[in-house]
Design a protein around this motif. Structure first.
Motif, PDB file in Angstrom:
ATOM      1  N   ILE A 168       0.868  -1.183   0.000  1.00  0.00           N
ATOM      2  CA  ILE A 168       0.000   0.000   0.000  1.00  0.00           C
ATOM      3  C   ILE A 168       0.904   1.232   0.000  1.00  0.00           C
ATOM      4  CG2 ILE A 168      -1.651   1.352   1.371  1.00  0.00           C
ATOM      5  CD1 ILE A 168      -3.074  -1.118   0.511  1.00  0.00           C
ATOM      6  N   ASP A 169       0.692   2.132  -0.970  1.00  0.00           N
ATOM      7  CA  ASP A 169       1.475   3.373  -0.986  1.00  0.00           C
ATOM      8  C   ASP A 169       1.060   4.239   0.199  1.00  0.00           C
ATOM      9  OD1 ASP A 169       2.684   2.520  -3.256  1.00  0.00           O
ATOM     10  OD2 ASP A 169       1.590   3.850  -4.629  1.00  0.00           O
ATOM     11  N   THR A 170       2.025   5.034   0.677  1.00  0.00           N
ATOM     12  CA  THR A 170       1.740   5.794   1.907  1.00  0.00           C
ATOM     13  C   THR A 170       1.411   7.249   1.616  1.00  0.00           C
ATOM     14  OG1 THR A 170       4.114   6.015   2.085  1.00  0.00           O
ATOM     15  CG2 THR A 170       3.071   4.366   3.478  1.00  0.00           C
ATOM     16  N   ASP A 171       1.107   7.539   0.330  1.00  0.00           N
ATOM     17  CA  ASP A 171       0.705   8.914   0.008  1.00  0.00           C
ATOM     18  C   ASP A 171      -0.793   8.953  -0.297  1.00  0.00           C
ATOM     19  OD1 ASP A 171       0.818   7.459  -2.327  1.00  0.00           O
ATOM     20  OD2 ASP A 171       1.723   9.058  -3.523  1.00  0.00           O
ATOM     21  N   ASN A 172      -1.506   7.978   0.225  1.00  0.00           N
ATOM     22  CA  ASN A 172      -2.933   7.850  -0.068  1.00  0.00           C
ATOM     23  C   ASN A 172      -3.751   8.723   0.900  1.00  0.00           C
ATOM     24  OD1 ASN A 172      -5.625   6.855  -0.312  1.00  0.00           O
ATOM     25  ND2 ASN A 172      -4.779   5.017  -1.264  1.00  0.00           N
ATOM     26  N   LEU A 310      -6.946   8.724  -4.365  1.00  0.00           N
ATOM     27  CA  LEU A 310      -6.434  10.089  -4.336  1.00  0.00           C
ATOM     28  C   LEU A 310      -5.085  10.078  -3.663  1.00  0.00           C
ATOM     29  CD1 LEU A 310      -8.906  12.313  -4.917  1.00  0.00           C
ATOM     30  CD2 LEU A 310      -7.807  13.333  -2.988  1.00  0.00           C
ATOM     31  N   HIS A 311      -4.070  10.442  -4.391  1.00  0.00           N
ATOM     32  CA  HIS A 311      -2.737  10.423  -3.785  1.00  0.00           C
ATOM     33  C   HIS A 311      -1.942  11.648  -4.190  1.00  0.00           C
ATOM     34  CE1 HIS A 311      -0.309   8.595  -7.315  1.00  0.00           C
ATOM     35  NE2 HIS A 311      -1.387   9.166  -7.777  1.00  0.00           N
ATOM     36  N   ALA A 312      -0.772  11.819  -3.573  1.00  0.00           N
ATOM     37  CA  ALA A 312       0.046  13.000  -3.863  1.00  0.00           C
ATOM     38  C   ALA A 312       0.497  12.954  -5.317  1.00  0.00           C
ATOM     39  CB  ALA A 312       1.258  13.001  -2.931  1.00  0.00           C
ATOM     40  N   GLU A 313       0.320  14.046  -6.038  1.00  0.00           N
ATOM     41  CA  GLU A 313       0.764  14.102  -7.438  1.00  0.00           C
ATOM     42  C   GLU A 313       2.228  14.515  -7.481  1.00  0.00           C
ATOM     43  OE1 GLU A 313      -0.500  13.017 -10.082  1.00  0.00           O
ATOM     44  OE2 GLU A 313      -2.559  12.616  -9.406  1.00  0.00           O
ATOM     45  N   LYS A 314       3.017  13.779  -8.232  1.00  0.00           N
ATOM     46  CA  LYS A 314       4.461  14.060  -8.200  1.00  0.00           C
ATOM     47  C   LYS A 314       4.994  14.609  -9.518  1.00  0.00           C
ATOM     48  CE  LYS A 314       4.824  11.270  -4.211  1.00  0.00           C
ATOM     49  NZ  LYS A 314       4.697   9.949  -3.658  1.00  0.00           N
ATOM     50  N   GLY A 315       4.093  15.049 -10.379  1.00  0.00           N
ATOM     51  CA  GLY A 315       4.531  15.767 -11.583  1.00  0.00           C
ATOM     52  C   GLY A 315       4.739  14.895 -12.809  1.00  0.00           C
TER      53      GLY A 315
HETATM   54 MG    MG Z   1       1.714   8.057  -5.323  1.00  0.00          MG
END
Ligand code: MG
Ligand code: GDD
Length: 688
Positions: A168-172, A310-315
């Motif tokens: 599981i990604d932690t930017d969720n 929904l997660h952090a957008e990194k460009g």
């Molecule tokens: Mg992510």
């Protein structure tokens, strides 16, 4: 959880890829009143079934400098019974905060977790020392990357005795989505039939802010990766397919049996490479790397989640450079990928300006299967690291992998016959014994083969099963000890490749010579005395490979290996009892020994399994102190083996009967061949 009834699946050899399952109900109740809750066209998986898997699952959380509030909320979404394993590659000050957060969380929720820093030098050493340097960079530390973090997570899950691992990604931003993903993992594993399985999540929506919140279905990278994996699959059959919808599924889970066997792409190539690795290794298109995975097959389940992702957008740069190029690169460089798909991938990358004209598609560093690690050695190395990675501090933990350092009281060794015992007497398959073999390996209990089979035949099984213990060939003709297996020196007769060999038998040429003289003498007597009747004797040495294959039921490859004898000859004897007695008499007079192994007679220079077993047990005792030995056989030629061990067990023959063996303390195990073997192993495990 309730799914729409699982729809069609694509089969690529033994690899089964299910089309995406739609979830209808996130919770479909408990087992109570079960039937009333079922409905046609749906598949209901009860809370109990899900809870059962959750207890056996570790959830790996890769983290690199994420927002701490988001990280904390992700923790709260992981079901209580899953073991949390945080693999952090954050800066040290952030790591300290992450660890505090997990400790606090575990203290109040009464849970246990592991929190590891990817750059911990002791962790890198533990990997190097146990034969898995793949993830170590030039600086001697573990390299950056989510997939390197995942591999650490996979091996730690194994160390802790888990059966499944999920990521599981932690930017969720949505803890409810995190909870839902893990529920899908557990649901998936309770549905699939194969022990080699994978669950991949397809997000139903991935909202974006385009003016107002817009519920977008496909990410750009996923759409392109899916297209090319499907293109590759479509070239393997006559039907075009679109079955893959999760080529980049960051949220996915695997049975550890599968996870330990895959090759991983470094960085973000990882999820696509998992699919490619399954196809390369197990679909049968290329030569199989493993004999028992195809037997049970691999199952890939794709499920669609309900919560938005929904997660952090990194460009954009991150998306293209770090994700799209690596993801397409692993498809491009796979030996499965043919010209047409390669050209299309190259064009795609050129069109998107990810590649300049004339530039090559970059190659991705691949990490070998985690099963290459020597787990007992890794467990030893982790012993001193564990107390500082387990939270809460000072909590009691248990490493499930048997250590390399043996204690003196409880050392067990299993010495086993092969044909008709560990292997089926007709088709030579060990599939019914496989789970028991894995159990012993997991516990670090050595399995020593002791068979009439040649070294070359046994090497095939050793390789397939990952067995590296000493072994006894050709009915006690010699003991082969892998170099470096025992710590203390011992005397041996010769070194052949990586083995130290202790010989008991006479060399094959000499044996054949003596045998032919004996047979000559027997034939003279039989010819001179008509009342003895006729006799027909044939030996492996005189038969062609095809004849040996026909006589034994072995394939041509194994038949050729069965003919490469070093200390014994296998013969078939057909004739009237009186004539047969004359033959055996002459063989005996020549100083040779003839024993019956169930189907054939084995002629040796007087050696039997007993002396070889005795020597092996002495070596174990010398190195490990007290040893509890278990012998398993099925036939009369196993009697000398059984007489040397503390616990002797006999499995049933194909006729469901036990051979009559005159030996005290013999345990007759119910079950023919490998089935009985598995039962015998249950006793080995339970003993003491
Ligand atoms: Mg992510
Ligand atoms: N341990 C560790 N080490 N974790 C890392 C590292 C690293 O070097 N780099 C990133 N992570 C963590 C991040 O903190 C995050 O929790 C997770 O790995 C995914 O990284 P992101 O940077 O957020 O990736 P993404 O959102 O672009 O891509 C995700 O979704 C893709 C599918 O759309 C990832 O899961 C990809 O692997 C996936 O293909």
């Amino acid at each position: 959880m309730r799914y729409e009834f699982i729809r069609q699946a694509d089969h690529i050899g033994p690899v089964k890829i299910h089309d995406v399952c739609r979830c209808l109900e996130l919770d479909s109740g408990s087992d109570m009143g079960n039937l009333a809750k079922d409905s046609a066209g749906t598949r209901r998986i009860s809370r109990e079934a899900i809870a059962d898997i959750e207890q056996k699952m570790a959830i790996v959380l890769p983290v690199r400098n994420e927002d701490l509030k988001v990280f904390e909320s992700v923790l709260s979404g992981i079901p209580h019974d899953c073991l949390i394993i945080v693999i952090s590659n954050s800066s040290m000050d952030i790591f300290k905060n992450e660890k505090d957060i997990v400790s606090r969380f575990c203290n109040v929720t009464k849970r246990q977790a592991m929190v590891v820093h990817q750059k911990d030098p002791d962790l890198a050493n533990a990997f190097s020392f146990s034969g898995y340097p793949d993830i170590i960079g030039d600086d001697g530390l573990i390299s950056n990357g989510k997939s390197e973090g995942m591999i650490i997570g996979i091996i730690l899950s194994r160390l802790m005795g888990k059966e499944y691992v999920g990521f599981i990604d932690t930017d969720n931003y949505i803890p409810g989505a995190v909870l839902e993903y893990v529920k899908h993992y557990a649901t998936g594993f309770s549905i699939v039939n194969s022990p080699y399985s994978m669950v991949r999540i397809l997000w139903r929506y991935k909202p974006k802010l385009i003016g107002e919140l817009y519920f977008k279905k496909w990410g750009r990278v996923s759409e392109i990766s899916n297209r090319f994996v499907n293109a590759l699959l479509s070239t393997k059959g006559r039907f075009e397919t679109e079955v893959i919808k999760t080529a980049n599924a960051g949220e996915h889970a695997m049975s550890l049996e599968l996870a330990m066997r895959l090759t991983y792409g470094s960085g973000y190539a990882v999820e696509t490479q998992e699919l490619i690795s399954i196809l390369e290794n197990f679909s049968g298109i290329l030569e199989a790397t493993d004999d028992f995975v195809p037997e049970k097959g691999v199952e890939i389940l794709q499920t669609e989640s309900i919560n938005p992702h929904l997660h952090a957008e990194k460009g954009d740069d991150h998306l293209l450079q770090e994700m799209l190029i690596p993801s397409l690169s692993v498809i491009y460089h796979s030996p499965l990928c043919e010209e047409q798909t390669r050209n299309a991938i190259k064009k795609q990358l050129l069109d998107m300006e990810c590649l300049k004209e004339g530039e090559m598609v970059p190659d991705i560093h691949l990490l070998s299967p985690p099963q290459n690690i020597n787990l007992p050695v890794f467990a030893d190395n982790m012993e001193s690291i564990m107390p500082r990675i387990i939270v809460p501090d000072n909590s009691i933990f248990r490493i499930a992998v048997a250590r390399n350092k043996k204690t003196d009281a409880n050392n067990k060794v299993v010495i086993t016959d092969l044909d008709g015992t560990l292997l089926d007497s007709q088709n030579y398959s060990y599939s019914l014994a496989l789970d028991a073999i894995r159990k012993l390996q997991g516990l670090g209990i050595p399995i020593v083969f002791c068979s009439s089979k040649t070294r070359f035949e046994q090497e095939v099984y050793r390789e397939e099963l990952g067995i590296n213990t000493p072994f006894i060939v050709e009915n006690g003709g010699a003991v082969y000890v892998p170099k470096d297996y025992f710590r203390l020196p011992f005397s041996y007769d010769k070194i052949i490749s990586d083995y130290m060999v202790i010989e008991f038998g006479i060399a094959y040429q000499e044996l054949r010579h003596r045998l032919s003289m004996a047979l000559e003498a027997a034939y003279c007597q039989i010819e001179a005395n008509a009342s003895l009747g006729g006799i027909l004797i044939n030996s492996f040495g005189d038969m062609t490979i095809e004849e040996v294959a026909k006589e034994t039921g072995l394939g041509l490859k194994m038949a050729a290996l069965a003919k490469q004898r070093e200390y014994s000859e296998t013969i078939t004897v057909k004739g009237n009892k009186k004539a047969v007695d004359v033959v055996f008499d002459e063989i005996k007079k020549a100083g040779l020994l003839c024993t019956f192994g169930g189907r054939f007679y084995e002629v040796t220079g007087g050696n039997d399994k007993g002396k070889a077993v005795k020597i092996i047990l002495e070596l174990y005792k010398m190195n490990y102190g007290n040893v509890m030995s278990f012998g398993i056989g099925n036939n009369i030629n196993d009697l000398p083996l059984l007489s040397q061990v503390n616990y002797r067990m006999l499995v049933q023959g194909a006729d469901k009967r036990w051979q009559k063996l005159n030996i005290s303390g013999l345990c007759r195990v119910k079950g023919v061949g490998p089935e009985g073997w598995s039962k015998a192993i249950e006793m080995v495990v339970a003993q003491g």
